[in-house]
Design an enzyme around this catalytic site. Structure first.
Site, short mmCIF file in Angstrom:
data_model
loop_
_atom_site.label_atom_id
_atom_site.label_comp_id
_atom_site.label_asym_id
_atom_site.label_seq_id
_atom_site.Cartn_x
_atom_site.Cartn_y
_atom_site.Cartn_z
N LYS A 211 -12.80 -1.77 7.69
CA LYS A 211 -12.07 -2.67 8.58
C LYS A 211 -12.45 -2.40 10.05
CE LYS A 211 -8.30 -2.75 5.24
NZ LYS A 211 -8.46 -4.11 4.70
N ASP B 2 -1.84 6.61 6.29
CA ASP B 2 -2.90 5.72 5.84
C ASP B 2 -3.12 4.75 6.99
OD1 ASP B 2 -4.50 3.75 4.79
OD2 ASP B 2 -3.17 3.23 3.13
N TRP C 115 0.82 -1.21 0.00
CA TRP C 115 0.00 0.00 0.00
C TRP C 115 0.85 1.25 0.00
CZ3 TRP C 115 -4.04 -1.74 -1.91
CH2 TRP C 115 -4.56 -2.97 -1.53
#
Length: 367
Positions: free
Chosen positions: A203, A179, A109
Site C-alpha cells: 500500500k 497493524d 482485520w
C-alpha cells in the site's frame, strides 16, 4: 523476435492494494531491471547473499531508518506472508505462557487478528466499535485495558470501513503493537513508542510479497527457541532477514520507495500532502448530500475514503463510468459495498482533482 511496441496509458489507481507506486520508482526499476549497476545481472537473478544485494538490503534498511526515525532500539525485519501471517506470528512470539493480550477491534482485520491469536493463547477484547458498524474508532474512555497484558494490539487504519486512529490510545507501559499496513509512514510516526509495527508493503511501501516488521529488540527475548524457525522473530533478526531467501526484488523496490519518500521531503511533507488530498475529497462528499461518507467525521481515514451515493442504486453506474474515465478501483469492498478511494503516499493530487471533477459531473447528470 522483438515484441511490438504498444501505446500505454496509466490510469489513476484508487485500488486499496496492491496500490499505486511512485512513477520515479517504476522508471528507475525499469531502467535497472535488465542489469543492476555493477552487478551484471538483474536484481531478480542475483543471490540474496551476494555483495550487490548486501548493498540493496542494507541501503533499504538505512534509508527507512533515516526517513521514519527508527531508533537503534528496534530491529527491522523484511519478511513474507503479509499481515495475515503476522496475525499468528505476533502472538506466537510475544504472548508468553500464562499471559493474556488485549485486542482493540475496529474492523475485519482486527477480527481476523484476534481469531488467529486465540489459537495461540489467552486474549481479551479491550474495545470494539462493531455495534456501530465500525464507523469509528473507540475513545480512550471506552477501552478496558489490562495493565498486565502481554501487549495491546490495534489496527491503525481500516481499509474496508475508512476509519483511522488519528492518535494512538494510551496503553501505559504495556507494549503497543499495531497493524499499520494501510497507513504506515503516511505521516510522522514516533516509532520508539511501539513494541511492534507490522505492515504489508503493498500500500505505502512497495509491491506485494514483502512484510515489514519493526520490533523492539528487548521483546525478541520472548521468542521461544521451540517456535518453528521461520516463525521466530529472534531468528530473523539474528540472520538479518536472510534465514531463507527473502523477496529480493520486493526489498529492492521498498528501498527505492524509501529514497523517494526522503526526496519528497520526508514523512512530514507526505503527511501534509495526504491530509490535503483527503480534505479535498471529503469536502466534495459533504458538499450537497448527493454523496455521503461512511466513517464518522472524527474517525475519517486519510488513506481510504469510503462513501455512498444518496441513491445507492447508482453506485454500480458510478464505478463503471469512473473506470471508463481512467479512475480505476473505486468500487467498495465486497463486504460493505459502496465506493472507496484509496489515496496512499504515491497517489497524485491530480488524481483527486480528476475524481472531484467526475463526481460533480456525475451529480449534474444524475442528481
Amino acid at each position: 523476435m522483438a515484441m511490438p511496441l504498444t501505446t500505454t496509458h496509466r490510469v489513476f489507481n484508487f485500488s486499496s492494494g496492491p496500490a499505486v507506486l511512485p512513477e520515479a520508482v517504476l522508471r528507475e526499476a525499469q531502467r535497472d531491471l535488465f542489469e543492476f549497476p555493477g552487478a551484471g545481472m538483474s536484481v531478480m537473478e542475483m543471490s540474496h547473499r551476494s555483495k550487490p544485494f548486501d548493498r540493496i538490503l542494507e541501503g533499504a534498511e538505512a534509508t527507512l531508518r533515516e526517513v521514519a526515525g527508527i531508533p537503534d532500539t528496534h530491529a527491522v525485519l523484511f519478511l513474507q506472508g503479509g499481515a495475515s501471517l503476522q496475525f499468528s506470528m505476533l502472538p506466537m512470539n510475544l504472548l508468553t505462557a500464562g499471559a493474556s493480550a488485549d485486542y482493540v477491534i475496529t474492523g475485519v482485520w482486527g477480527e481476523k487478528a484476534i481469531a488467529e491469536a486465540r489459537k495461540v493463547g489467552a486474549v481479551r477484547v479491550a474495545g470494539s466499535t462493531e455495534a456501530g458498524g465500525f464507523r469509528r474508532v473507540p475513545r480512550q474512555d471506552e477501552l478496558d485495558l489490562d495493565p498486565s497484558a502481554a501487549f495491546v494490539h490495534v489496527t491503525t487504519n481500516n481499509t474496508i470501513y475508512g476509519s483511522q486512529w488519528r492518535a494512538m490510545p494510551d496503553v501505559g507501559s504495556v507494549p503497543l503493537v499495531v497493524d499499520a499496513s494501510s497507513d504506515i509512514f503516511s505521516a510522522p510516526m514516533d516509532v520508539a513508542r511501539y513494541g511492534v509495527i507490522y505492515a504489508g508493503a503493498q500500500k505505502n511501501l512497495g509491491p506485494s510479497g514483502v512484510t515489514l516488521v519493526i520490533v523492539r529488540k528487548d521483546l525478541l527475548a520472548r521468542s521461544s527457541p521451540s517456535l518453528p524457525t521461520m516463525l521466530n522473530y529472534a531468528v530473523h533478526a539474528e540472520q538479518g532477514s536472510r534465514y531463507n531467501t527473502p523477496n529480493t526484488f520486493g526489498i529492492y523496490i521498498l528501498g527505492l520507495v524509501a529514497a523517494w519518500m526522503r526526496a519528497e521531503g520526508g514523512l512530514a511533507a507526505l503527511g501534509v500532502r495526504n491530509a490535503r488530498k483527503a480534505a479535498t475529497l471529503y469536502a466534495e462528499i459533504d458538499r450537497t448530500g448527493f454523496y455521503r461518507g461512511h466513517a464518522e467525521v472524527e474517525s475519517r481515514s486519510l488513506m481510504n475514503v469510503t462513501f455512498r451515493l444518496r441513491d445507492e442504486s447508482l453506485e454500480d453506474a458510478f464505478a463503471k463510468a469512473a473506470t471508463a474515465e481512467g479512475l480505476d478501483g473505486l468500487k467498495g469492498h465486497r463486504s460493505v459495498g459502496g465506493l472507496r478511494a484509496s489515496m496512499y503516499n504515491a497517489f497524485p493530487e491530480a488524481g483527486v482533482e480528476a475524481l472531484v471533477h467526475f463526481m460533480r459531473e456525475f451529480e449534474r447528470t444524475h442528481g
